[in-house]
Design an enzyme around this catalytic site. Structure first.
Site, PDB file in Angstrom:
ATOM      1  CE  LYS A   1      -3.726  -2.545   2.093  1.00 51.55           C
ATOM      2  NZ  LYS A   1      -4.232  -3.156   3.296  1.00 51.55           N
TER       3      LYS A   1
ATOM      4  CD  GLN B   1      -3.625  -4.927   6.395  1.00 49.45           C
ATOM      5  OE1 GLN B   1      -3.686  -3.902   5.717  1.00 49.45           O
ATOM      6  NE2 GLN B   1      -4.012  -6.091   5.931  1.00 49.45           N
TER       7      GLN B   1
ATOM      8  CG  ASP C   1     -10.296  -0.778   4.813  1.00 52.16           C
ATOM      9  OD1 ASP C   1      -9.982  -1.320   3.748  1.00 52.16           O
ATOM     10  OD2 ASP C   1      -9.631  -0.872   5.862  1.00 52.16           O
TER      11      ASP C   1
HETATM   12  N1  GUN Z   1      -6.980  -7.324   5.851  1.00 52.71           N
HETATM   13  C1  GUN Z   1      -7.291  -8.109   4.780  1.00 52.71           C
HETATM   14  N2  GUN Z   1      -7.983  -7.399   3.860  1.00 52.71           N
HETATM   15  C2  GUN Z   1      -8.116  -6.153   4.364  1.00 52.71           C
HETATM   16  C3  GUN Z   1      -8.723  -4.967   3.864  1.00 52.71           C
HETATM   17  O1  GUN Z   1      -9.303  -4.915   2.766  1.00 52.71           O
HETATM   18  N3  GUN Z   1      -8.644  -3.874   4.684  1.00 52.71           N
HETATM   19  C4  GUN Z   1      -8.027  -3.909   5.892  1.00 52.71           C
HETATM   20  N4  GUN Z   1      -8.025  -2.800   6.626  1.00 52.71           N
HETATM   21  N5  GUN Z   1      -7.453  -4.999   6.384  1.00 52.71           N
HETATM   22  C5  GUN Z   1      -7.497  -6.098   5.618  1.00 52.71           C
END
Ligand code: GUN
Length: 295
Positions: free
Chosen positions: A54, A98, A121
């Protein structure tokens, strides 16, 4: 005839180019630099890889990026205090915590604490509710990526029988809502199957578009689909490692067998995966524009 392979890698590249231009334009015209912060608690290796990707993608596109890596024993109180600070920081337009979080932290309380305007998200109940009533600000990244894969590969969604396997809050439920919307790129007839569905094959065999997020390798076999189906495989299962230490991945669909019957199918890796981060970047740009009154 074997299926057309829908390349998430290629489609993600195309969208990233578009975003790069949009980001350069808002910077030049409005002196606006979209800002994204990632918060990682603990040292889960997969989460470290995702957060690293990211950060790298943000830099490549011209998004300001901040990263907070916190120790595994961080208290919920300290995490909430950090989120409060980030909610108030005008450089930051998107906040991504996350998941999964360590067991001693209440995930729901943390997600609720993020300002819905910065919830790139799309997990905050305000944003979940807005999607549900057809007025979304942000679409959750993986489902939005799936919709884009279908649209940009020319798959007709309107009126299609879409069958989803899996009912998670991150994929199954939101993709059902997205494709059900009364708008272009949606208007599908949607069925959601799950672990308690009585006759899974009955449903999957009816699908024009089959979206699989079951969390189980090869959960969908060739006898469970009809000829000419379009298959989107969201699964990422690690089968082992090569002698060189590279992860061997497979999806939730028996790719080799199903591709002989399908019209089009996404591979794993290189299908849905590259789309998720790309859509996060799209949401961050949207958050910045919304904050600046430009959208
Ligand atoms: N962990 C696995 N997929 C995701 C996601 O799309 N967003 C976040 N914040 N954590 C994750």
């Amino acid at each position: 005839m074997p299926a057309e392979i829908i390349s998430g890698t290629e489609i993600a590249k195309e969208i990233r180019e578009e975003l790069k231009q949009e980001i350069a334009e808002v910077k030049e015209k409005h002196n606006l630099v979209p800002g994204l912060v990632t918060v990682l608690v603990g040292e889960d290796p997969a989460s470290q890889v995702y957060v690293g990707q990211k950060e790298k993608t943000s830099h490549a596109l011209g998004i300001y990026s901040e990263r907070h890596d916190l120790p595994a024993d961080t208290t919920q109180e300290d995490l909430l205090a950090l989120i409060d600070k980030l909610n108030k920081d005008p450089k930051i337009h998107g906040i991504l915590v996350q998941l999964p979080l360590p067991k001693h932290i209440n995930e729901t309380e943390v997600l609720y604490a993020i300002d819905p305007k910065k919830d790139v998200d799309g997990f905050h109940p305000v944003n979940v509710g807005k999607l549900m009533i057809g007025e979304p600000d942000y679409l959750p990244c993986t489902p939005h990526g799936i919709q884009q894969l279908l649209i940009r590969s020319g798959v007709k969604i309107e009126g299609a029988e879409v069958v989803i396997v899996g009912r998670s809050n991150i994929v199954g439920k939101p993709i059902a809502n997205i494709l059900l919307q009364k708008r272009e790129g949606a208007n599908a007839t949607v069925t959601v199957c799950h672990t308690r569905s009585k006759d899974m094959s009955f449903h999957t065999k009816r699908a024009d578009i089959l979206i699989v997020a079951a969390g189980r390798p090869k959960a969908i076999t060739a006898d469970m689909v009809k000829d000419g189906v379009v298959v989107i495989d969201v699964g990422v299962n690690q089968l082992g490692e090569t002698p060189e230490g590279k992860r061997i991945l497979c999806g939730d669909v028996d790719f080799d067998a199903v591709k002989e019957k399908a019209k089009a199918i996404t591979p794993v890796p290189g299908g849905v995966g590259p789309m998720t981060i790309t859509m996060l970047m799209m949401n961050t740009v949207r958050a910045a524009k919304l904050a600046a009154g430009l959208d």
